[in-house]
Design a protein around this motif. Sequence first.
Motif, PDB file in Angstrom:
ATOM      1  N   GLN A  87       5.971  12.046 -23.861  1.00 51.06           N
ATOM      2  CA  GLN A  87       6.921  12.623 -24.807  1.00 51.06           C
ATOM      3  C   GLN A  87       8.246  12.912 -24.098  1.00 51.06           C
ATOM      4  OE1 GLN A  87       5.898  12.630 -27.836  1.00 51.06           O
ATOM      5  NE2 GLN A  87       3.746  12.213 -27.416  1.00 51.06           N
ATOM      6  N   VAL A  88       9.195  13.491 -24.834  1.00 50.89           N
ATOM      7  CA  VAL A  88      10.451  13.919 -24.217  1.00 50.89           C
ATOM      8  C   VAL A  88      10.123  15.063 -23.257  1.00 50.89           C
ATOM      9  CG1 VAL A  88      12.738  14.895 -24.642  1.00 50.89           C
ATOM     10  CG2 VAL A  88      11.741  13.264 -26.275  1.00 50.89           C
ATOM     11  N   PRO A  89      10.353  14.886 -21.960  1.00 47.43           N
ATOM     12  CA  PRO A  89       9.865  15.892 -21.001  1.00 47.43           C
ATOM     13  C   PRO A  89      10.613  17.226 -21.051  1.00 47.43           C
ATOM     14  CG  PRO A  89      11.099  14.161 -19.884  1.00 47.43           C
ATOM     15  CD  PRO A  89      10.948  13.720 -21.288  1.00 47.43           C
ATOM     16  N   LEU A  90      11.877  17.196 -21.469  1.00 49.62           N
ATOM     17  CA  LEU A  90      12.665  18.437 -21.537  1.00 49.62           C
ATOM     18  C   LEU A  90      13.226  18.574 -22.951  1.00 49.62           C
ATOM     19  CD1 LEU A  90      14.457  17.929 -18.125  1.00 49.62           C
ATOM     20  CD2 LEU A  90      12.872  19.804 -18.654  1.00 49.62           C
ATOM     21  N   PRO A  91      12.379  18.940 -23.909  1.00 50.34           N
ATOM     22  CA  PRO A  91      12.787  18.898 -25.315  1.00 50.34           C
ATOM     23  C   PRO A  91      13.840  19.928 -25.698  1.00 50.34           C
ATOM     24  CG  PRO A  91      10.619  19.903 -25.097  1.00 50.34           C
ATOM     25  CD  PRO A  91      10.975  19.385 -23.747  1.00 50.34           C
ATOM     26  N   ALA A  92      14.008  20.998 -24.892  1.00 50.36           N
ATOM     27  CA  ALA A  92      14.923  22.070 -25.282  1.00 50.36           C
ATOM     28  C   ALA A  92      16.213  22.057 -24.477  1.00 50.36           C
ATOM     29  CB  ALA A  92      14.230  23.426 -25.147  1.00 50.36           C
ATOM     30  N   ALA A  93      16.537  20.943 -23.833  1.00 45.96           N
ATOM     31  CA  ALA A  93      17.711  20.900 -22.952  1.00 45.96           C
ATOM     32  C   ALA A  93      19.008  21.193 -23.696  1.00 45.96           C
ATOM     33  CB  ALA A  93      17.792  19.535 -22.286  1.00 45.96           C
ATOM     34  N   ARG A  94      19.047  20.979 -25.001  1.00 46.62           N
ATOM     35  CA  ARG A  94      20.281  21.209 -25.755  1.00 46.62           C
ATOM     36  C   ARG A  94      20.650  22.696 -25.808  1.00 46.62           C
ATOM     37  NH1 ARG A  94      22.914  17.965 -29.395  1.00 46.62           N
ATOM     38  NH2 ARG A  94      21.195  16.477 -29.263  1.00 46.62           N
ATOM     39  N   ASN A  95      19.641  23.591 -25.879  1.00 47.18           N
ATOM     40  CA  ASN A  95      19.965  25.015 -25.983  1.00 47.18           C
ATOM     41  C   ASN A  95      19.191  25.920 -25.037  1.00 47.18           C
ATOM     42  OD1 ASN A  95      17.740  24.446 -27.826  1.00 47.18           O
ATOM     43  ND2 ASN A  95      19.305  24.367 -29.430  1.00 47.18           N
ATOM     44  N   TRP A 153       6.856   8.570 -13.748  1.00 47.10           N
ATOM     45  CA  TRP A 153       7.190   8.456 -12.319  1.00 47.10           C
ATOM     46  C   TRP A 153       8.665   8.754 -12.069  1.00 47.10           C
ATOM     47  CZ3 TRP A 153       7.162   3.166  -9.338  1.00 47.10           C
ATOM     48  CH2 TRP A 153       7.054   3.399  -7.955  1.00 47.10           C
ATOM     49  N   THR A 154       8.939   9.614 -11.131  1.00 43.10           N
ATOM     50  CA  THR A 154      10.256  10.111 -10.696  1.00 43.10           C
ATOM     51  C   THR A 154      10.879  11.074 -11.702  1.00 43.10           C
ATOM     52  OG1 THR A 154      11.729   8.396 -11.603  1.00 43.10           O
ATOM     53  CG2 THR A 154      10.643   7.907  -9.491  1.00 43.10           C
ATOM     54  N   GLY A 155      10.156  11.430 -12.757  1.00 41.32           N
ATOM     55  CA  GLY A 155      10.652  12.416 -13.715  1.00 41.32           C
ATOM     56  C   GLY A 155      10.304  13.832 -13.253  1.00 41.32           C
ATOM     57  N   PRO A 156      10.541  14.833 -14.105  1.00 38.89           N
ATOM     58  CA  PRO A 156      10.210  16.216 -13.742  1.00 38.89           C
ATOM     59  C   PRO A 156       8.722  16.354 -13.438  1.00 38.89           C
ATOM     60  CG  PRO A 156      11.549  16.139 -15.742  1.00 38.89           C
ATOM     61  CD  PRO A 156      11.143  14.742 -15.453  1.00 38.89           C
ATOM     62  N   LYS A 157       8.428  17.012 -12.325  1.00 45.93           N
ATOM     63  CA  LYS A 157       7.015  17.186 -11.966  1.00 45.93           C
ATOM     64  C   LYS A 157       6.376  18.289 -12.801  1.00 45.93           C
ATOM     65  CE  LYS A 157       7.452  15.410  -7.269  1.00 45.93           C
ATOM     66  NZ  LYS A 157       6.832  14.134  -7.675  1.00 45.93           N
ATOM     67  N   GLU A 158       7.151  19.334 -13.078  1.00 46.82           N
ATOM     68  CA  GLU A 158       6.641  20.420 -13.925  1.00 46.82           C
ATOM     69  C   GLU A 158       7.740  20.861 -14.886  1.00 46.82           C
ATOM     70  OE1 GLU A 158       5.163  23.767 -11.815  1.00 46.82           O
ATOM     71  OE2 GLU A 158       3.448  22.712 -10.946  1.00 46.82           O
ATOM     72  N   VAL A 159       7.354  21.311 -16.056  1.00 50.23           N
ATOM     73  CA  VAL A 159       8.266  21.907 -17.024  1.00 50.23           C
ATOM     74  C   VAL A 159       7.574  23.136 -17.605  1.00 50.23           C
ATOM     75  CG1 VAL A 159       9.473  21.618 -19.225  1.00 50.23           C
ATOM     76  CG2 VAL A 159       9.372  19.714 -17.600  1.00 50.23           C
ATOM     77  N   GLY A 188       6.174  25.469 -16.147  1.00 48.71           N
ATOM     78  CA  GLY A 188       4.948  25.781 -15.426  1.00 48.71           C
ATOM     79  C   GLY A 188       3.788  24.842 -15.693  1.00 48.71           C
ATOM     80  N   ARG A 189       4.009  23.797 -16.475  1.00 49.93           N
ATOM     81  CA  ARG A 189       2.929  22.845 -16.778  1.00 49.93           C
ATOM     82  C   ARG A 189       3.252  21.491 -16.151  1.00 49.93           C
ATOM     83  NH1 ARG A 189       2.294  23.340 -23.205  1.00 49.93           N
ATOM     84  NH2 ARG A 189       4.536  22.903 -22.998  1.00 49.93           N
ATOM     85  N   PRO A 190       2.262  20.819 -15.563  1.00 48.05           N
ATOM     86  CA  PRO A 190       2.517  19.521 -14.940  1.00 48.05           C
ATOM     87  C   PRO A 190       2.945  18.488 -15.970  1.00 48.05           C
ATOM     88  CG  PRO A 190       0.160  19.957 -15.055  1.00 48.05           C
ATOM     89  CD  PRO A 190       0.837  21.220 -15.463  1.00 48.05           C
ATOM     90  N   VAL A 191       3.905  17.638 -15.597  1.00 54.07           N
ATOM     91  CA  VAL A 191       4.403  16.582 -16.482  1.00 54.07           C
ATOM     92  C   VAL A 191       4.204  15.209 -15.829  1.00 54.07           C
ATOM     93  CG1 VAL A 191       6.423  15.622 -17.654  1.00 54.07           C
ATOM     94  CG2 VAL A 191       6.033  18.090 -17.647  1.00 54.07           C
ATOM     95  N   GLU A 192       4.844  14.991 -14.680  1.00 57.67           N
ATOM     96  CA  GLU A 192       4.685  13.698 -14.010  1.00 57.67           C
ATOM     97  C   GLU A 192       3.208  13.450 -13.704  1.00 57.67           C
ATOM     98  OE1 GLU A 192       6.980  11.425 -10.431  1.00 57.67           O
ATOM     99  OE2 GLU A 192       5.773  13.159  -9.851  1.00 57.67           O
ATOM    100  N   GLY A 193       2.750  12.244 -14.025  1.00 56.70           N
ATOM    101  CA  GLY A 193       1.365  11.902 -13.766  1.00 56.70           C
ATOM    102  C   GLY A 193       0.399  12.423 -14.817  1.00 56.70           C
ATOM    103  N   THR A 194       0.932  12.897 -15.962  1.00 54.88           N
ATOM    104  CA  THR A 194       0.061  13.396 -17.031  1.00 54.88           C
ATOM    105  C   THR A 194       0.508  12.793 -18.371  1.00 54.88           C
ATOM    106  OG1 THR A 194       1.328  15.321 -17.817  1.00 54.88           O
ATOM    107  CG2 THR A 194       0.012  15.598 -15.792  1.00 54.88           C
ATOM    108  N   TRP A 195      -0.305  13.063 -19.393  1.00 58.18           N
ATOM    109  CA  TRP A 195       0.020  12.578 -20.728  1.00 58.18           C
ATOM    110  C   TRP A 195       1.301  13.200 -21.282  1.00 58.18           C
ATOM    111  CZ3 TRP A 195       0.216  16.604 -24.140  1.00 58.18           C
ATOM    112  CH2 TRP A 195      -0.523  17.760 -23.801  1.00 58.18           C
ATOM    113  N   ARG A 196       1.709  14.371 -20.748  1.00 63.40           N
ATOM    114  CA  ARG A 196       2.926  15.022 -21.265  1.00 63.40           C
ATOM    115  C   ARG A 196       4.174  14.178 -21.009  1.00 63.40           C
ATOM    116  NH1 ARG A 196       0.160  19.517 -18.955  1.00 63.40           N
ATOM    117  NH2 ARG A 196      -0.614  20.940 -20.585  1.00 63.40           N
ATOM    118  N   ALA A 197       4.109  13.301 -20.013  1.00 64.80           N
ATOM    119  CA  ALA A 197       5.265  12.463 -19.697  1.00 64.80           C
ATOM    120  C   ALA A 197       5.515  11.408 -20.766  1.00 64.80           C
ATOM    121  CB  ALA A 197       5.062  11.797 -18.334  1.00 64.80           C
TER     122      ALA A 197
END
Length: 620
Positions: A140-148, A121-127, A129-138
């Motif tokens: 995990q780390v929602p933005l795993p590649a933010a470092r590079n 809840w209140t996290g990224p809705k999509e990453v 092109g795939r839905p994140v908020e409100g799904t099992w993907r949330a």
Amino acid sequence: MIGDGEAETGPLATAWHSNKFLDPVGDGAVLPILHLNGYKIANPTVLARIGDEELDALLRGYGYQPYLVEGDDSAAVHQQLAATLDEVFDTIAGLQHGARDGGDTGRPRWPMIVFRTPKGWTGPKEVDGRPVEGTWRAHQVPLPAARNDAAHLAQLEAWMRSYHPEELFTPEGAPLPEVVDWLPAGELRMGANPHANGGRLTRDLELPDFTEYGVKVSAAGETVSEPTRVLGTWLRDVIKANAANRNFRLVGPDETESNRLGAVLEVTDKVWRGRIDEVDVHLGPSGRVMEILSEHTCQGWLEGYLLTGRHGLFSCYEAFTHIVDSMVNQHAKWLKVSRGLRWRMPIPSLNYLLTSHVWQQDHNGFSHQDPGFIDHVVNKKADVIRVYLPPDTNTLLSVADHCLRSRHYINVIVAGKQPQPTWLDVDAAALHCARGLGIWDWASNDDGDPEVVLAAAGDVPTREVLAATDLLRQHLPDLRVRVVNIVDLMRLQPASEHPHGLPDAEFDAIFTTDRPIIFAYHGYPTLIHRLTYRRHGHEHLHVRGYKEEGTTTTPFDMLVLNDMDRYHLVMDVIDRVPGLARRAATLRQHMADKRVQHREYIRCTGEDLPEVRDWRWPAS
């Protein structure tokens, strides 16, 4: 707060029944909040998919009054939750008032909240092109590649800025006054609540003088007693002495009387808020004994009780204490970490009494034969683990007194409930327990220079070592035998590995460095080798113990099956004392024959040989 993934576990499913043990007159209250966000790591959760009607029926069936709070608009949900909490708190206060002042003796239907919000809840809705908020993907780390990955980094920044930090913090990073000034102060803060730092509230138990409960011993082994039954009389008076403070509980999975602690029921009931029928005994709406056939729930109850500053003892069949292995792990880790926090006060120790143990399961059989809980706990940090194997009733009393006085440990006590000899009078028992291990000079004839050391840890191993010593005295009277008994198992480790470890010089003086050591141990033999592998003379150590041979059979046959019987111990001595094999060959053959005779006798009678069953130490 219960996650809907956690709610699928066996321990949690049983824990809902705790409301049948909560006394609204004398106890506090628990408000369960079931957080339904719909998903676990990669799957939906069961309770999120069964529908509101079925979920409501399930929770009402458990005896609760469910309140639903749901939504995805944060401002609206916050207000809804606040209003529901106000209503729920008023409901709890009303139930307590009715029981305490209005004479309502029924079992309350306690409130609970179902809190349904989107996962992530209140996290990224999509990453990507795939839905994140409100799904099992949330999960995990929602933005795993933010470092590079520039796109992920930009999305992370946008996500963080969506909380408008400029409206919450000063340029220096401190919260703005209007954000924090309204918060509760002092002990009204959740993290500063003294009940969350239970050591601050701990009151020492009033413990009766255990020596007044000791079994009278005029000669070693003369008096036969049931260790846990005698302990029960002391625990009865512990409960009585602390009744006004209400700070001691005995928990267990339906085994208080089976484990022969039934004397406690002379002064208290087993708490039970369900229906009570005429045939029921010792059940009442309040009590200091709590029983439910769920080791997980017992463990959870006791941990919560200790963490809020009270004291307790968990009595359990030895083989089934394994059920709480992972919970013990977490408590041990918490104890280890909290030791390093100066503001965290020590709490009363988590005390286990393991009885109905591996060597005395002649009615239950192989399924009830497993001494491995000791192996499990000794893997934990030495600073928090203590293991005690009292050899008789009086040493059990001394150990129990010590454990209930201790703080911030996990104490494991293993003691039998069946009738057995009492070796030491109560004063000698207290001294022996203070040492942790020692030479029993009254059973030895080594004159300071033993040819063999016979060591024992555990009540049944102690009896067999002494019986073997008796046989050696009869048949090899010139053989110099030293008998060593171990109460505190961790004395076997070096002092560098455990705070109770015996210094090397003392260990060498007791066990010698060059003489064979025949060690009879309550549990799996490999543990003794693990604890002593750095000791001088370890190559001379030979351990007998449980090696996973068991069935429904006589007590002595269990020993024969696992080669820890007195006859086999004598054979071990003959095999390992230099020069003894040839001159004692006839005796060795006689001992082997006695094992065969034993097998034939129990096949015909179903009982152990009279010479085994009725054996007593010669001095008695």
